[in-house]
Design an enzyme around this catalytic site. Structure first.
Site: not given
Length: 360
Positions: A73, A100-101, A143-144, A212-215
């Site tokens: 940014e 990353g992301g 990822e990933y 990342m224990t979501y989605d």
């Protein structure tokens, strides 16, 4: 803590973990540099962060250019300074910069890890970049590696990168007399991604392994499902048996395959995944098509920040998924699976009290 988070933090907040009784408490939080663009009162900058809530504060995200860390940014350097100034109010706070992301161009990672020369350039310039901007470490959020048609050798190259980064961080610390730069990684909770991308037993020297224990479910699916269920669901609505958190699969899989328990942090999402219902069925596994109505602040179909969920619950019907020990709610055609104080407490209380809350 949950009350503070619900009113102040955006949906990018997670990470907790299973520790032995004698281990140090770790609570890793994420600040994301796109929160500044949300309309008031949801605009969020480092000035809004309470530095006493977290042990580790991770800035997401930096970019890569020509195998070097760079800003993403226009005002990142200003926000870096504001974030690291928080250590004046909590001298125990540790800050990391994540690169990353989820929407990162992964080819940049592929090129960077592909040769010793590229990795050396990345490592050399990363040390300088982190010290220049007063970060205490780096987080890799690739990822990933090795997944969905990517080169299988990326799995081992990721291990090599971590080993070389840590060796360089140790050397730099010894040469300068400064505390060693920290290294963490945000990693998948999906078995197939994990198997393709990580040599788990070789990653134990990381300082933090943020799972990342979501989605686990979202608006890409044709039926409703919870974002981050604690346990496996019934076969009738959760046929993919790997879609569950902690004991049943994700955290246990990492631990059983060689990751040190004291390094594993479990992700706690403070956002809900939404769906648009397409029938009179309003339960888990109900037919759906796409995401629910966008929130007033995140303005994205399929997701509501925690503070937007709070608004959605006014006038909504709230339900509890007994098998998975998490809540959901529906109103008109909108359905959201989210977490509340009860579900968070249940997640905290697992492993005979050995779970320690960490967020992001």
């Amino acid at each position: 803590l949950i009350q503070s988070i619900s009113s102040k933090w955006s949906y990018y907040l997670h990470h907790l973990l299973l520790f032995p009784p004698d281990s140090a408490y770790k609570l890793a939080c994420y600040f994301t540099n796109w929160e500044q663009y949300r309309p008031q009162p949801a605009t969020f900058t480092p000035a809004n962060v309470d530095p006493s809530l977290c042990t580790h504060l991770i800035y997401a995200f930096a970019d890569l250019k020509d195998n070097q860390l760079t800003t993403k940014e226009p005002n990142d350097e200003i926000l870096y300074r504001q974030l690291n100034d928080l250590k004046d109010r909590n001298n125990a706070l540790l800050t990391l910069l994540a690169v990353g992301g989820g929407i990162f161009e992964n080819t940049k990672f592929t090129i960077m890890v592909s040769s010793p020369e590229n990795r050396r350039k990345f490592i050399r310039t990363t040390k300088h970049f982190l010290r220049l901007h007063k970060f205490d470490g780096l987080e890799l959020d690739w990822e990933y590696p090795g997944f969905r048609g990517r080169a299988p050798e990326e799995k081992h190259q990721f291990t090599i990168l971590i080993q070389e980064l840590l060796a360089a961080f140790v050397e730099e610390g010894e040469e300068t007399g400064r505390p060693r730069l920290l290294l963490s990684a945000a990693v998948s909770s999906n078995k197939y991604i994990v198997d393709a991308g990580y040599e788990i037993a070789e990653l134990g020297n990381l300082d933090l392994i943020n799972v990342m224990t979501y989605d686990f479910h979202g608006s890409w699916a044709p039926v409703t499902g919870h974002n981050s269920p604690l346990h496996k669901g019934l076969e009738t609505y959760d046929p993919q048996r790997l879609h569950n958190v902690l004991q049943e699969y994700a955290m246990k899989y990492w631990k059983d395959n060689g990751a040190p328990a004291e390094k594993l942090l479990m992700g706690f999402p403070t956002y809900g995944r939404t769906f648009r219902l397409t029938s009179s069925n309003t339960g888990v596994g109900a037919p759906a098509s796409g995401g629910g109505t966008p929130g007033n602040y995140t303005k994205t179909s399929g997701v509501l920040a925690y503070y937007e969920v709070c608004g959605f619950l006014q006038g909504a019907t709230k339900e509890w998924i007994e098998e998975q020990e998490v809540p959901y709610a529906f109103k008109d055609e909108d359905w959201v699976g989210y977490d509340d104080e009860k579900s968070f407490q249940l997640k905290f209380s697992l492993e005979q009290g050995k779970c320690i809350f960490t967020d992001g």
